[in-house]
Write a protein that holds these residues in place. Structure first.
Motif, PDB file in Angstrom:
ATOM      1  N   GLY A 234       0.807  -1.202   0.000  1.00  0.00           N
ATOM      2  CA  GLY A 234       0.000   0.000   0.000  1.00  0.00           C
ATOM      3  C   GLY A 234       0.844   1.257   0.000  1.00  0.00           C
ATOM      4  N   GLY A 235       2.140   1.108   0.261  1.00  0.00           N
ATOM      5  CA  GLY A 235       3.055   2.245   0.226  1.00  0.00           C
ATOM      6  C   GLY A 235       3.231   2.778  -1.181  1.00  0.00           C
TER       7      GLY A 235
ATOM      8  N   ILE B 293      -4.687   3.122  -5.424  1.00  0.00           N
ATOM      9  CA  ILE B 293      -4.390   2.700  -4.049  1.00  0.00           C
ATOM     10  C   ILE B 293      -4.209   1.190  -4.047  1.00  0.00           C
ATOM     11  CG2 ILE B 293      -5.188   2.580  -1.669  1.00  0.00           C
ATOM     12  CD1 ILE B 293      -4.506   5.382  -2.565  1.00  0.00           C
ATOM     13  N   ASP B 294      -2.996   0.754  -3.776  1.00  0.00           N
ATOM     14  CA  ASP B 294      -2.663  -0.674  -3.813  1.00  0.00           C
ATOM     15  C   ASP B 294      -2.811  -1.278  -2.421  1.00  0.00           C
ATOM     16  OD1 ASP B 294      -1.601  -2.879  -5.523  1.00  0.00           O
ATOM     17  OD2 ASP B 294      -0.002  -2.880  -4.021  1.00  0.00           O
ATOM     18  N   ASP B 295      -4.044  -1.356  -1.959  1.00  0.00           N
ATOM     19  CA  ASP B 295      -4.294  -1.890  -0.623  1.00  0.00           C
ATOM     20  C   ASP B 295      -5.615  -2.641  -0.636  1.00  0.00           C
ATOM     21  OD1 ASP B 295      -3.603  -2.265   2.073  1.00  0.00           O
ATOM     22  OD2 ASP B 295      -4.864  -0.604   2.716  1.00  0.00           O
ATOM     23  N   LYS B 296      -5.724  -3.639   0.231  1.00  0.00           N
ATOM     24  CA  LYS B 296      -6.945  -4.431   0.372  1.00  0.00           C
ATOM     25  C   LYS B 296      -7.356  -5.011  -0.987  1.00  0.00           C
ATOM     26  CE  LYS B 296      -8.239  -1.814   4.465  1.00  0.00           C
ATOM     27  NZ  LYS B 296      -9.194  -0.895   5.106  1.00  0.00           N
TER      28      LYS B 296
ATOM     29  N   GLY C 111      -7.537  -3.672  -3.690  1.00  0.00           N
ATOM     30  CA  GLY C 111      -6.719  -3.126  -4.764  1.00  0.00           C
ATOM     31  C   GLY C 111      -5.464  -3.939  -5.028  1.00  0.00           C
ATOM     32  N   LYS C 112      -5.019  -4.725  -4.055  1.00  0.00           N
ATOM     33  CA  LYS C 112      -3.756  -5.459  -4.240  1.00  0.00           C
ATOM     34  C   LYS C 112      -3.825  -6.505  -5.353  1.00  0.00           C
ATOM     35  CE  LYS C 112      -1.102  -4.633  -0.109  1.00  0.00           C
ATOM     36  NZ  LYS C 112      -0.071  -5.169   0.788  1.00  0.00           N
TER      37      LYS C 112
ATOM     38  N   LEU D 234      -5.255  -9.277   3.065  1.00  0.00           N
ATOM     39  CA  LEU D 234      -6.140 -10.440   3.024  1.00  0.00           C
ATOM     40  C   LEU D 234      -6.538 -10.822   1.599  1.00  0.00           C
ATOM     41  CD1 LEU D 234      -7.883 -12.598   4.370  1.00  0.00           C
ATOM     42  CD2 LEU D 234      -9.677 -10.848   4.644  1.00  0.00           C
ATOM     43  N   GLN D 235      -6.992  -9.868   0.822  1.00  0.00           N
ATOM     44  CA  GLN D 235      -7.468 -10.186  -0.533  1.00  0.00           C
ATOM     45  C   GLN D 235      -6.333 -10.702  -1.420  1.00  0.00           C
ATOM     46  OE1 GLN D 235      -8.193  -7.477   1.217  1.00  0.00           O
ATOM     47  NE2 GLN D 235     -10.361  -6.963   1.047  1.00  0.00           N
ATOM     48  N   MET D 236      -5.130 -10.172  -1.238  1.00  0.00           N
ATOM     49  CA  MET D 236      -3.976 -10.665  -1.984  1.00  0.00           C
ATOM     50  C   MET D 236      -3.711 -12.133  -1.650  1.00  0.00           C
ATOM     51  SD  MET D 236      -0.003  -9.275  -1.853  1.00  0.00           S
ATOM     52  CE  MET D 236       0.261  -9.677  -0.105  1.00  0.00           C
ATOM     53  N   LEU D 237      -3.811 -12.486  -0.378  1.00  0.00           N
ATOM     54  CA  LEU D 237      -3.588 -13.870   0.044  1.00  0.00           C
ATOM     55  C   LEU D 237      -4.711 -14.780  -0.469  1.00  0.00           C
ATOM     56  CD1 LEU D 237      -2.488 -13.123   3.718  1.00  0.00           C
ATOM     57  CD2 LEU D 237      -0.996 -13.836   1.861  1.00  0.00           C
ATOM     58  N   GLN D 238      -5.943 -14.308  -0.366  1.00  0.00           N
ATOM     59  CA  GLN D 238      -7.078 -15.110  -0.854  1.00  0.00           C
ATOM     60  C   GLN D 238      -6.942 -15.387  -2.346  1.00  0.00           C
ATOM     61  OE1 GLN D 238     -10.177 -12.400   0.425  1.00  0.00           O
ATOM     62  NE2 GLN D 238     -10.795 -13.765   2.107  1.00  0.00           N
ATOM     63  N   TRP D 239      -6.601 -14.369  -3.112  1.00  0.00           N
ATOM     64  CA  TRP D 239      -6.508 -14.503  -4.568  1.00  0.00           C
ATOM     65  C   TRP D 239      -5.349 -15.411  -4.965  1.00  0.00           C
ATOM     66  CZ3 TRP D 239      -3.201 -11.835  -8.375  1.00  0.00           C
ATOM     67  CH2 TRP D 239      -3.685 -11.950  -9.689  1.00  0.00           C
TER      68      TRP D 239
END
Length: 231
Positions: free
Chosen positions: A129-130, A177-180, A182-183, A206-211
């Motif tokens: 997200g940075g 925004i590369d977070d949640k 958005g990742k 979380l969503q990055m891990l789920q995907w």
């Protein structure tokens, strides 16, 4: 094997994130440096509270206040000028508790994981997200991850000709925004492949891990719950 792609969150996963996100500390230092050019900040929040040293009050506005601080302090300059400002800051600014440079506040076990994966045919990417331009300055030196393998949040920029020289000017506008949720989108747009390994430490990952771990086949997702704030 081209599908051997691993993505890593940065804040709290590859380096520490306490007492707050390091890029926010960078932005706070930029507010202080730019204050003489902005006398209106003396009565304008969240800048007024920052200049009084009241960080808690400055951040009381939540994410909108943080975005205002970051966008204002990261814009109005060329991309090369911003790179140099970040480079100067990371070579001199020190963590308030440890006295170490922020680029030294990295987790040794994670550096070993990066090295191990690359030795076994993986491409390693940051998905954070940075700010992408902030991380690209030090990612290769600190993590061995080149700038083209960094995915992050971004502001808008525009092309200009200045005295016959082409350049990119940074604007005070959000691009992505590369977070949640958005990742995964950022990873897809940047890489074009779904990773088979992902590493994170917060709800924003979380969503990055789920995907990453949803398709069949060998996959690995690591969720780090550390005691960074206590230690």
């Amino acid at each position: 094997m081209p599908e051997r792609i691993a993505v890593f969150d940065n804040d709290g996963t590859l380096w520490a994130e306490q007492p707050m996100y390091f890029q926010l500390l960078f932005a706070v230092d930029r507010v202080k440096a730019l204050a003489p050019q902005h006398p209106e900040w003396a009565s304008q929040e969240p800048f007024a509270s920052l200049l009084k040293g009241n960080l808690k009050e400055a951040l009381a506005g939540g994410e909108p206040a943080i975005m205002q601080i970051v966008m204002t302090t990261h814009a109005g300059m060329t991309t090369e000028e911003f790179d140099q400002i970040v480079r100067d800051w990371t070579s001199s600014a020190k963590h308030p508790k440890t006295g170490q440079l922020y680029t030294k506040m990295v987790y040794q076990p994670m550096l070993e994981v990066l090295t191990y994966l690359r030795a076994n045919g993986f491409k390693t990417y940051i998905a954070s997200g940075g700010g992408i331009d902030f991380m690209c300055v030090f990612s290769e030196e600190v993590y061995g991850i080149p700038p083209e393998q960094v995915i992050g949040s971004s502001g808008k920029a525009k092309f200009e000709m200045r005295d016959g020289t082409p350049l990119l000017m940074r604007l005070a506008e959000i691009n992505f925004i590369d977070d949640k949720a958005g990742k995964p989108v950022g990873i897809h747009q940047h890489i074009g492949r779904r990773p088979i390994a992902a590493f994170g430490n917060s709800d924003g990952d979380l969503q990055m891990l789920q995907w990453t771990c949803s398709p069949p086949g060998p996959r690995f997702c690591l969720f780090v719950r550390h005691t960074d704030a206590d230690r």
